[in-house]
Design a protein around this motif. Structure first.
Motif, short mmCIF file in Angstrom:
data_model
loop_
_atom_site.label_atom_id
_atom_site.label_comp_id
_atom_site.label_asym_id
_atom_site.label_seq_id
_atom_site.Cartn_x
_atom_site.Cartn_y
_atom_site.Cartn_z
N GLY A 12 -1.44 -1.22 -6.21
CA GLY A 12 -2.07 -2.51 -5.90
C GLY A 12 -1.72 -3.00 -4.51
N ARG A 13 -0.44 -2.93 -4.16
CA ARG A 13 -0.02 -3.39 -2.81
C ARG A 13 -0.59 -2.49 -1.73
NH1 ARG A 13 5.95 -4.33 -1.75
NH2 ARG A 13 5.08 -4.85 0.27
N LEU A 14 -0.66 -1.20 -2.02
CA LEU A 14 -1.21 -0.24 -1.05
C LEU A 14 -2.69 -0.54 -0.80
CD1 LEU A 14 -0.16 2.28 0.46
CD2 LEU A 14 -1.06 3.64 -1.42
N GLN A 15 -3.44 -0.78 -1.87
CA GLN A 15 -4.86 -1.10 -1.75
C GLN A 15 -5.06 -2.42 -1.01
OE1 GLN A 15 -6.82 -0.87 -5.58
NE2 GLN A 15 -5.87 1.11 -6.01
N GLU A 16 -4.23 -3.37 -1.31
CA GLU A 16 -4.32 -4.68 -0.65
C GLU A 16 -4.00 -4.57 0.85
OE1 GLU A 16 -1.57 -8.58 -0.79
OE2 GLU A 16 -2.37 -7.96 -2.74
N SER A 17 -3.00 -3.78 1.18
CA SER A 17 -2.58 -3.64 2.57
C SER A 17 -3.61 -2.93 3.43
CB SER A 17 -1.26 -2.89 2.66
OG SER A 17 -0.23 -3.64 2.06
N PHE A 18 -4.27 -1.91 2.85
CA PHE A 18 -5.24 -1.13 3.62
C PHE A 18 -6.69 -1.47 3.28
CE2 PHE A 18 -1.43 1.49 4.01
CZ PHE A 18 -1.44 1.78 5.35
N SER A 19 -6.90 -2.40 2.37
CA SER A 19 -8.25 -2.86 1.99
C SER A 19 -9.17 -1.72 1.55
CB SER A 19 -8.90 -3.63 3.15
OG SER A 19 -8.10 -4.71 3.53
N ALA A 20 -8.62 -0.81 0.73
CA ALA A 20 -9.42 0.31 0.23
C ALA A 20 -8.74 0.88 -1.02
CB ALA A 20 -9.56 1.39 1.29
N PRO A 21 -9.53 1.48 -1.92
CA PRO A 21 -8.94 2.12 -3.10
C PRO A 21 -8.08 3.33 -2.70
CG PRO A 21 -11.34 1.97 -3.29
CD PRO A 21 -10.98 1.52 -1.92
N VAL A 22 -7.14 3.68 -3.56
CA VAL A 22 -6.20 4.76 -3.27
C VAL A 22 -6.93 6.08 -2.97
CG1 VAL A 22 -4.34 6.19 -4.24
CG2 VAL A 22 -4.28 3.71 -4.50
N ALA A 23 -7.95 6.41 -3.76
CA ALA A 23 -8.68 7.67 -3.53
C ALA A 23 -9.29 7.70 -2.13
CB ALA A 23 -9.77 7.83 -4.59
N GLU A 24 -9.80 6.58 -1.69
CA GLU A 24 -10.37 6.50 -0.34
C GLU A 24 -9.28 6.61 0.72
OE1 GLU A 24 -12.64 3.07 2.17
OE2 GLU A 24 -13.38 3.42 0.12
N LEU A 25 -8.11 6.05 0.44
CA LEU A 25 -7.01 6.14 1.39
C LEU A 25 -6.56 7.59 1.58
CD1 LEU A 25 -4.91 3.01 0.36
CD2 LEU A 25 -6.48 3.25 2.30
#
Length: 147
Positions: A12-25
């Protein structure tokens, strides 16, 4: 199961920080334009997901071994000691990865804000000196020898 598909507690924090879902990251991190912060974050997230998977496996093994319906003769103190050591190692790794990823996310610039380029050494501008005044005729001239 691929580490990309395993959930982690900081997704959740990762998605919030980079503004994208984990798979996209993960997809972005393998591209040529991936930032160093994203690459490090995805690496740490992968390590965290694996450590959390290890914690879950050991926890399930202990739960199975100590389940109420199990035969007490099957219970082994040596096995439980080994599982306790494994659990401690897995929790230490998990806590370390959570702390490292949390620090990285906390110190990153906000999304959309590009980091300022580091200052580089600027070449010095050299201006020529104005031409010097001509020296007097006898200045620095050697004395003539007398015969």
């Amino acid at each position: 199961m691929s580490v990309q598909l395993k959930p982690s507690t900081l997704d959740g924090r990762l998605q919030e920080s980079f503004s994208a879902p984990v798979a996209e990251l993960y997809a972005t991190a393998t591209g040529p334009d991936a930032s160093a912060a994203l690459i490090r974050a995805i690496e740490l997230r992968s390590f965290l997901a694996m450590a959390e998977e290890q914690v879950n496996r050991v926890r399930e093994r202990v739960h199975d071994a100590t389940a109420a319906g199990r035969d007490m003769d099957d219970l082994s103190a040596d096995d439980l000691r080994m599982d306790a050591q494994w659990l401690e190692a897995a929790l230490d790794a998990r806590n370390g990865y959570r702390a490292a990823l949390g620090d990285l996310l906390r110190t990153m610039p906000p999304p959309g804000q590009q980091p300022r380029p580091a200052p580089t050494a600027q070449p010095a501008v050299i201006t020529p000196l104005p031409p010097a005044a001509p020296a007097p005729q006898r200045a620095g001239a050697a004395r003539a020898r007398r015969p």
